[in-house]
Motif scaffolding. Sequence first.
Motif, PDB file in Angstrom:
ATOM      1  N   ALA A 209       0.936  -1.335  -0.203  1.00  0.00           N
ATOM      2  CA  ALA A 209       0.057   0.093   0.092  1.00  0.00           C
ATOM      3  C   ALA A 209       0.814   1.118  -0.152  1.00  0.00           C
ATOM      4  N   THR A 210       0.514   2.239  -0.839  1.00  0.00           N
ATOM      5  CA  THR A 210       0.924   3.561  -0.694  1.00  0.00           C
ATOM      6  C   THR A 210      -0.171   4.478  -0.466  1.00  0.00           C
ATOM      7  N   CYS A 211      -0.958   4.241   0.570  1.00  0.00           N
ATOM      8  CA  CYS A 211      -1.943   5.122   1.123  1.00  0.00           C
ATOM      9  C   CYS A 211      -2.053   4.988   2.553  1.00  0.00           C
ATOM     10  N   TYR A 212      -2.633   6.067   3.256  1.00  0.00           N
ATOM     11  CA  TYR A 212      -2.810   6.136   4.770  1.00  0.00           C
ATOM     12  C   TYR A 212      -1.441   6.183   5.237  1.00  0.00           C
TER      13      TYR A 212
ATOM     14  N   THR B  35      -8.461 -10.496   1.776  1.00  0.00           N
ATOM     15  CA  THR B  35      -8.071 -10.158   0.451  1.00  0.00           C
ATOM     16  C   THR B  35      -7.451  -8.702   0.261  1.00  0.00           C
ATOM     17  N   HIS B  36      -8.234  -7.759   0.661  1.00  0.00           N
ATOM     18  CA  HIS B  36      -7.843  -6.337   0.529  1.00  0.00           C
ATOM     19  C   HIS B  36      -7.505  -5.617   1.991  1.00  0.00           C
ATOM     20  N   ALA B  37      -7.718  -6.385   2.758  1.00  0.00           N
ATOM     21  CA  ALA B  37      -7.676  -5.702   4.387  1.00  0.00           C
ATOM     22  C   ALA B  37      -6.423  -5.283   4.621  1.00  0.00           C
ATOM     23  N   LEU B  38      -6.529  -3.931   5.237  1.00  0.00           N
ATOM     24  CA  LEU B  38      -5.169  -3.321   5.870  1.00  0.00           C
ATOM     25  C   LEU B  38      -5.137  -3.428   7.239  1.00  0.00           C
ATOM     26  N   TRP B  39      -6.292  -3.807   7.988  1.00  0.00           N
ATOM     27  CA  TRP B  39      -6.320  -3.970   9.399  1.00  0.00           C
ATOM     28  C   TRP B  39      -7.422  -4.992   9.883  1.00  0.00           C
ATOM     29  N   PHE B  40      -7.221  -5.420  10.986  1.00  0.00           N
ATOM     30  CA  PHE B  40      -7.895  -6.408  11.673  1.00  0.00           C
ATOM     31  C   PHE B  40      -7.975  -6.348  13.173  1.00  0.00           C
ATOM     32  N   TYR B  41      -8.907  -7.048  13.898  1.00  0.00           N
ATOM     33  CA  TYR B  41      -8.801  -6.762  15.415  1.00  0.00           C
ATOM     34  C   TYR B  41      -9.680  -7.984  16.041  1.00  0.00           C
TER      35      TYR B  41
ATOM     36  N   CYS C 241      -7.059   3.069  -1.872  1.00  0.00           N
ATOM     37  CA  CYS C 241      -5.537   2.364  -2.052  1.00  0.00           C
ATOM     38  C   CYS C 241      -5.551   1.321  -3.211  1.00  0.00           C
ATOM     39  N   LYS C 242      -5.171   1.791  -4.197  1.00  0.00           N
ATOM     40  CA  LYS C 242      -5.026   1.071  -5.504  1.00  0.00           C
ATOM     41  C   LYS C 242      -4.216   0.086  -5.610  1.00  0.00           C
ATOM     42  N   ASP C 243      -3.223   0.079  -4.646  1.00  0.00           N
ATOM     43  CA  ASP C 243      -1.992  -0.823  -4.795  1.00  0.00           C
ATOM     44  C   ASP C 243      -2.157  -2.265  -4.140  1.00  0.00           C
ATOM     45  N   ILE C 244      -3.213  -2.335  -3.471  1.00  0.00           N
ATOM     46  CA  ILE C 244      -3.808  -3.435  -2.948  1.00  0.00           C
ATOM     47  C   ILE C 244      -4.409  -4.474  -3.737  1.00  0.00           C
TER      48      ILE C 244
END
Length: 142
Positions: A43-46, A98-104, A138-141
């Motif tokens: 990712a190149t976002c956030y 698949t496209h997640a950047l977070w989990f809890y 986040c187009k890179d994911i």
Amino acid sequence: MAIVKYTENELNTLARLMRAEAVGDGDLGMLMVGNVVINRTLATCYTFRSTPTINDVIYQTPGGFAGIRSNLFYSNPTVKERELAQRVINGEYYYPATHALWFYAPAKNSNCTATWYEQRNTGRFKTHCFYAPDPQVCKDIR
């Protein structure tokens, strides 16, 4: 073939993190945690603009992973855990990560919230809820 550059040290660190975060969720749960790490690397976002390596992602402050404070993180990975880490480095993806950047992990007997830090819930696997950004952000994911 790897979808991100990595060192042997990073492979081991990823395997250890996957164990520390999700060993109770089995192999598939650990693979999904690995997916989040790889997504953050791509990712190149956030806040992930400055995390181009696996170690950058795992040790990011703030925003890293609670698993690095677990005793499970501080022993050598098993052959099986290294194999799982290699699979996500090679590009295997598993829904809902698949496209997640977070989990809890929500409290016991609690449901996943529809959003978490304004990100949409993509689903749950055992004890973890996964969250992904808008695909246009986040187009890179993958």
